[in-house]
Design a protein around this motif. Structure first.
Motif, PDB file in Angstrom:
ATOM      1  N   THR A  36       0.857  -1.193   0.000  1.00 61.79           N
ATOM      2  CA  THR A  36       0.000   0.000   0.000  1.00 61.79           C
ATOM      3  C   THR A  36       0.884   1.231   0.000  1.00 61.79           C
ATOM      4  O   THR A  36       1.840   1.301   0.775  1.00 61.79           O
ATOM      5  CB  THR A  36      -0.861   0.020   1.280  1.00 61.79           C
ATOM      6  OG1 THR A  36      -1.592  -1.188   1.349  1.00 61.79           O
ATOM      7  CG2 THR A  36      -1.802   1.208   1.295  1.00 61.79           C
ATOM      8  N   SER A  37       0.570   2.194  -0.842  1.00 62.50           N
ATOM      9  CA  SER A  37       1.420   3.392  -0.861  1.00 62.50           C
ATOM     10  C   SER A  37       0.701   4.637  -0.361  1.00 62.50           C
ATOM     11  O   SER A  37       1.344   5.632  -0.050  1.00 62.50           O
ATOM     12  CB  SER A  37       1.949   3.640  -2.274  1.00 62.50           C
ATOM     13  OG  SER A  37       0.867   3.799  -3.159  1.00 62.50           O
ATOM     14  N   SER A  38      -0.611   4.608  -0.246  1.00 65.79           N
ATOM     15  CA  SER A  38      -1.261   5.820   0.264  1.00 65.79           C
ATOM     16  C   SER A  38      -2.458   5.460   1.142  1.00 65.79           C
ATOM     17  O   SER A  38      -3.049   4.382   1.028  1.00 65.79           O
ATOM     18  CB  SER A  38      -1.686   6.720  -0.896  1.00 65.79           C
ATOM     19  OG  SER A  38      -2.671   6.097  -1.663  1.00 65.79           O
ATOM     20  N   PHE A  39      -2.737   6.369   2.022  1.00 66.01           N
ATOM     21  CA  PHE A  39      -3.772   6.155   3.027  1.00 66.01           C
ATOM     22  C   PHE A  39      -4.642   7.406   3.106  1.00 66.01           C
ATOM     23  O   PHE A  39      -4.140   8.523   2.959  1.00 66.01           O
ATOM     24  CB  PHE A  39      -3.134   5.946   4.413  1.00 66.01           C
ATOM     25  CG  PHE A  39      -2.256   4.734   4.499  1.00 66.01           C
ATOM     26  CD1 PHE A  39      -2.741   3.541   4.992  1.00 66.01           C
ATOM     27  CD2 PHE A  39      -0.925   4.796   4.072  1.00 66.01           C
ATOM     28  CE1 PHE A  39      -1.923   2.425   5.069  1.00 66.01           C
ATOM     29  CE2 PHE A  39      -0.104   3.682   4.144  1.00 66.01           C
ATOM     30  CZ  PHE A  39      -0.599   2.487   4.644  1.00 66.01           C
ATOM     31  N   SER A  40      -5.924   7.229   3.395  1.00 63.10           N
ATOM     32  CA  SER A  40      -6.781   8.391   3.625  1.00 63.10           C
ATOM     33  C   SER A  40      -6.972   8.598   5.114  1.00 63.10           C
ATOM     34  O   SER A  40      -7.084   7.625   5.874  1.00 63.10           O
ATOM     35  CB  SER A  40      -8.141   8.186   2.960  1.00 63.10           C
ATOM     36  OG  SER A  40      -7.977   8.187   1.569  1.00 63.10           O
ATOM     37  N   LYS A  41      -7.015   9.849   5.478  1.00 58.39           N
ATOM     38  CA  LYS A  41      -7.055  10.230   6.902  1.00 58.39           C
ATOM     39  C   LYS A  41      -8.491  10.486   7.353  1.00 58.39           C
ATOM     40  O   LYS A  41      -9.207  11.255   6.704  1.00 58.39           O
ATOM     41  CB  LYS A  41      -6.210  11.496   7.075  1.00 58.39           C
ATOM     42  CG  LYS A  41      -6.168  12.022   8.489  1.00 58.39           C
ATOM     43  CD  LYS A  41      -5.313  13.281   8.563  1.00 58.39           C
ATOM     44  CE  LYS A  41      -6.144  14.514   8.414  1.00 58.39           C
ATOM     45  NZ  LYS A  41      -5.434  15.776   8.470  1.00 58.39           N
ATOM     46  N   TYR A  42      -8.871   9.854   8.471  1.00 58.55           N
ATOM     47  CA  TYR A  42     -10.204  10.064   9.056  1.00 58.55           C
ATOM     48  C   TYR A  42     -10.060  10.166  10.572  1.00 58.55           C
ATOM     49  O   TYR A  42      -9.117   9.612  11.146  1.00 58.55           O
ATOM     50  CB  TYR A  42     -11.136   8.878   8.769  1.00 58.55           C
ATOM     51  CG  TYR A  42     -11.279   8.518   7.311  1.00 58.55           C
ATOM     52  CD1 TYR A  42     -12.114   9.240   6.469  1.00 58.55           C
ATOM     53  CD2 TYR A  42     -10.596   7.421   6.778  1.00 58.55           C
ATOM     54  CE1 TYR A  42     -12.269   8.884   5.134  1.00 58.55           C
ATOM     55  CE2 TYR A  42     -10.743   7.059   5.447  1.00 58.55           C
ATOM     56  CZ  TYR A  42     -11.579   7.796   4.626  1.00 58.55           C
ATOM     57  OH  TYR A  42     -11.732   7.437   3.312  1.00 58.55           O
ATOM     58  N   VAL A  43     -11.029  10.804  11.213  1.00 57.80           N
ATOM     59  CA  VAL A  43     -11.086  10.715  12.676  1.00 57.80           C
ATOM     60  C   VAL A  43     -11.419   9.270  13.041  1.00 57.80           C
ATOM     61  O   VAL A  43     -12.199   8.611  12.354  1.00 57.80           O
ATOM     62  CB  VAL A  43     -12.147  11.696  13.235  1.00 57.80           C
ATOM     63  CG1 VAL A  43     -12.440  11.408  14.711  1.00 57.80           C
ATOM     64  CG2 VAL A  43     -11.662  13.131  13.058  1.00 57.80           C
ATOM     65  N   GLY A  44     -10.806   8.766  14.105  1.00 53.06           N
ATOM     66  CA  GLY A  44     -11.055   7.389  14.523  1.00 53.06           C
ATOM     67  C   GLY A  44     -11.076   7.238  16.024  1.00 53.06           C
ATOM     68  O   GLY A  44     -10.998   8.234  16.778  1.00 53.06           O
ATOM     69  N   GLY A  45     -11.147   5.995  16.456  1.00 55.14           N
ATOM     70  CA  GLY A  45     -11.297   5.674  17.880  1.00 55.14           C
ATOM     71  C   GLY A  45     -12.749   5.321  18.123  1.00 55.14           C
ATOM     72  O   GLY A  45     -13.645   6.096  17.743  1.00 55.14           O
ATOM     73  N   SER A  46     -12.967   4.201  18.749  1.00 60.48           N
ATOM     74  CA  SER A  46     -14.336   3.701  18.878  1.00 60.48           C
ATOM     75  C   SER A  46     -15.328   4.703  19.495  1.00 60.48           C
ATOM     76  O   SER A  46     -16.383   4.960  18.905  1.00 60.48           O
ATOM     77  CB  SER A  46     -14.306   2.392  19.673  1.00 60.48           C
ATOM     78  OG  SER A  46     -15.591   1.978  19.969  1.00 60.48           O
ATOM     79  N   PRO A  47     -15.018   5.314  20.657  1.00 62.05           N
ATOM     80  CA  PRO A  47     -16.032   6.224  21.225  1.00 62.05           C
ATOM     81  C   PRO A  47     -16.265   7.456  20.355  1.00 62.05           C
ATOM     82  O   PRO A  47     -17.381   7.997  20.306  1.00 62.05           O
ATOM     83  CB  PRO A  47     -15.470   6.604  22.595  1.00 62.05           C
ATOM     84  CG  PRO A  47     -14.011   6.314  22.521  1.00 62.05           C
ATOM     85  CD  PRO A  47     -13.839   5.202  21.530  1.00 62.05           C
ATOM     86  N   ALA A  48     -15.208   7.891  19.644  1.00 61.50           N
ATOM     87  CA  ALA A  48     -15.378   9.023  18.715  1.00 61.50           C
ATOM     88  C   ALA A  48     -16.311   8.606  17.592  1.00 61.50           C
ATOM     89  O   ALA A  48     -17.270   9.319  17.254  1.00 61.50           O
ATOM     90  CB  ALA A  48     -14.019   9.457  18.154  1.00 61.50           C
ATOM     91  N   ASN A  49     -16.067   7.437  17.014  1.00 64.35           N
ATOM     92  CA  ASN A  49     -16.911   6.967  15.914  1.00 64.35           C
ATOM     93  C   ASN A  49     -18.366   6.839  16.346  1.00 64.35           C
ATOM     94  O   ASN A  49     -19.286   7.227  15.617  1.00 64.35           O
ATOM     95  CB  ASN A  49     -16.428   5.596  15.413  1.00 64.35           C
ATOM     96  CG  ASN A  49     -15.084   5.666  14.714  1.00 64.35           C
ATOM     97  OD1 ASN A  49     -14.684   6.716  14.236  1.00 64.35           O
ATOM     98  ND2 ASN A  49     -14.390   4.541  14.665  1.00 64.35           N
ATOM     99  N   ILE A  50     -18.580   6.275  17.532  1.00 65.69           N
ATOM    100  CA  ILE A  50     -19.960   6.071  17.999  1.00 65.69           C
ATOM    101  C   ILE A  50     -20.649   7.420  18.221  1.00 65.69           C
ATOM    102  O   ILE A  50     -21.812   7.617  17.850  1.00 65.69           O
ATOM    103  CB  ILE A  50     -19.984   5.212  19.289  1.00 65.69           C
ATOM    104  CG1 ILE A  50     -19.453   3.803  18.994  1.00 65.69           C
ATOM    105  CG2 ILE A  50     -21.398   5.143  19.871  1.00 65.69           C
ATOM    106  CD1 ILE A  50     -19.264   2.923  20.224  1.00 65.69           C
ATOM    107  N   THR A  51     -19.919   8.360  18.794  1.00 61.74           N
ATOM    108  CA  THR A  51     -20.527   9.680  19.061  1.00 61.74           C
ATOM    109  C   THR A  51     -20.825  10.401  17.749  1.00 61.74           C
ATOM    110  O   THR A  51     -21.876  11.044  17.608  1.00 61.74           O
ATOM    111  CB  THR A  51     -19.591  10.515  19.970  1.00 61.74           C
ATOM    112  OG1 THR A  51     -19.275   9.737  21.128  1.00 61.74           O
ATOM    113  CG2 THR A  51     -20.256  11.809  20.418  1.00 61.74           C
ATOM    114  N   ILE A  52     -19.937  10.273  16.784  1.00 62.48           N
ATOM    115  CA  ILE A  52     -20.185  10.880  15.464  1.00 62.48           C
ATOM    116  C   ILE A  52     -21.434  10.243  14.840  1.00 62.48           C
ATOM    117  O   ILE A  52     -22.316  10.942  14.335  1.00 62.48           O
ATOM    118  CB  ILE A  52     -18.946  10.707  14.553  1.00 62.48           C
ATOM    119  CG1 ILE A  52     -17.794  11.570  15.066  1.00 62.48           C
ATOM    120  CG2 ILE A  52     -19.285  11.054  13.088  1.00 62.48           C
ATOM    121  CD1 ILE A  52     -16.425  11.191  14.525  1.00 62.48           C
ATOM    122  N   GLY A  53     -21.512   8.920  14.912  1.00 63.93           N
ATOM    123  CA  GLY A  53     -22.688   8.232  14.362  1.00 63.93           C
ATOM    124  C   GLY A  53     -23.971   8.699  15.036  1.00 63.93           C
ATOM    125  O   GLY A  53     -24.976   8.971  14.377  1.00 63.93           O
ATOM    126  N   ALA A  54     -23.922   8.812  16.360  1.00 66.83           N
ATOM    127  CA  ALA A  54     -25.120   9.229  17.108  1.00 66.83           C
ATOM    128  C   ALA A  54     -25.518  10.656  16.739  1.00 66.83           C
ATOM    129  O   ALA A  54     -26.705  10.974  16.591  1.00 66.83           O
ATOM    130  CB  ALA A  54     -24.841   9.116  18.607  1.00 66.83           C
TER     131      ALA A  54
END
Ligand SMILES: Nc1ncnc2c1ncn2[C@@H]1O[C@H](COP(=O)(O)OP(=O)(O)OP(=O)(O)O)[C@@H](O)[C@H]1O
Ligand SMILES: O=C(O)C[C@@H](O)[C@H](O)C(=O)CO
Length: 332
Positions: A36-54
């Motif tokens: 793999t040569s490139s990656f996309s950047k996102y906010v992560g971490g389980s509680p962050a993801n859940i709060t964003i979803g909510a």
């Protein structure tokens, strides 16, 4: 039914506490990360993801956490703000800690893994002085995730938040979110997970996560019913045990159980399923839905997120889940 007393007079529906970090998801998938040569950047971490979803589903949310004093930390806070999450009590580390990074490898839809860079991370520097009782008591519910218990001072900060929540009748939801690489030993992990879960009203985890917690109780034998019953003897009202593509099962304190199915979907990667499921399931609970309806909504959200490249950024809005459910094939 279940008996969760969400206090109607609170200005927030849900406060998340814990990990705020960065996911770097491989742009070239269906291959090992070595290629793999490139990656996309996102906010992560389980509680962050859940709060964003909510928040995307329409809940009023806030977050208690600590970010690094760098570009990544500022990116995370801005992203949460853009998603209508109250960031007023997110603190900024002043010790030179860094943002945790999760490089995700997508070898195939069934074979994904995460390579973590989590030395000296800001999220685990959250301390008791960053946890305000006045803030917690504004919310109907608090979401904790197990990874924040891995180290001091974050561990004590979470236990203090749990105490404030119980004292102020804030419903406590725990997503077990067991990430072995953050912990020193399985025994230490189980001790702290069990101490925290004792204080929770809703516990959500995979069968493997509950197995980790039951390592001192050999007679449990991966029996979902026994697992749930243990927590009903403390504060739990609902225990959800997830079984990946096999679906999930929820038990309530009154003795009921509900088997949750899945939806057929085109899986791009597996991670994020649990966070999407939790955010939509919690949305259902806060709207007083019955358990099967909340589980179905959770499964649909998970099916959507695993068909997309990110976790946080892929969290669906309510109309997206409704439309998906109207067309998707349900698997019992
Ligand atoms: N292959 C799949 N197809 C459809 N739905 C799925 C699939 N895998 C998981 N899900 C849905 O997502 C829910 C949670 O999945 P899982 O048990 O894998 O959680 P998890 O291990 O916490 O996820 P994560 O990989 O994000 O940590 C399941 O109960 C199911 O509804
Ligand atoms: O921090 C992690 O453990 C990785 C997460 O950020 C990632 O989004 C994920 O695995 C979701 O479940």
């Amino acid at each position: 039914m279940y008996n969760l007393d969400f206090k109607p007079d609170r200005s927030l529906d849900l406060i998340g506490i814990g990990r705020l970090c960065i996911d770097l998801n491989a742009d070239q998938f269906n291959r090992p990360m070595e290629e793999t040569s490139s990656f996309s950047k996102y906010v992560g971490g389980s509680p962050a993801n859940i709060t964003i979803g909510a928040s995307r589903l329409g809940l009023k949310t806030g977050f208690i956490g600590k970010v690094a004093d760098d570009q990544m930390g500022r990116f995370i806070v801005q992203y949460l703000k853009n998603n209508d999450i109250d960031t007023s009590v997110i603190s900024v580390d002043q010790t030179g800690a860094v943002t945790g990074l999760a490089f995700t490898e997508i070898k195939s839809p069934e074979d994904c893994s995460i390579l973590m860079y989590r030395d000296n991370v800001a999220d685990l520097k959250l301390d008791t002085s960053n946890v305000s009782e006045d803030y917690i008591k504004q919310s109907k519910a608090l979401l904790v995730s197990g990874t924040a218990l891995a180290e001091s001072p974050s561990r004590e900060a979470v236990f203090l938040a749990l105490d404030y929540a119980r004292k102020n009748k804030v419903v406590v939801i725990m997503d077990l979110d067991y990430r072995p690489y953050t912990w020193k030993s399985p025994q230490e992990t189980a001790v702290y997970y069990n101490l925290a879960a004792e204080k929770c009203d809703v516990i959500i985890g995979t069968r493997e996560e509950f197995d980790m917690m039951e390592q001192f109780e050999k007679d449990f034998n991966e029996d979902d019913q026994k697992t749930a019953q243990k927590w009903f003897d403390y504060h739990a009202e609902i225990v959800v045990i997830k079984h990946g593509s096999e679906g999930s099962i929820a038990y309530t304190k009154n003795g009921d159980s509900h088997k949750g199915g899945t939806f057929k979907t085109k899986v791009l990667k597996t991670f994020g399923a649990g966070d999407a499921y939790a955010s939509a399931f919690i949305y259902g609970l806060l709207n007083n839905w019955d358990i099967p309806k909340a589980m179905e909504f959770g499964s649909a959200s998970a099916a959507i997120v695993i068909s997309k490249h990110s976790c946080s950024d892929a969290m669906p809005k309510k109309n997206e889940i409704d439309e998906f459910m109207a067309e998707a094939v349900a698997i019992d």
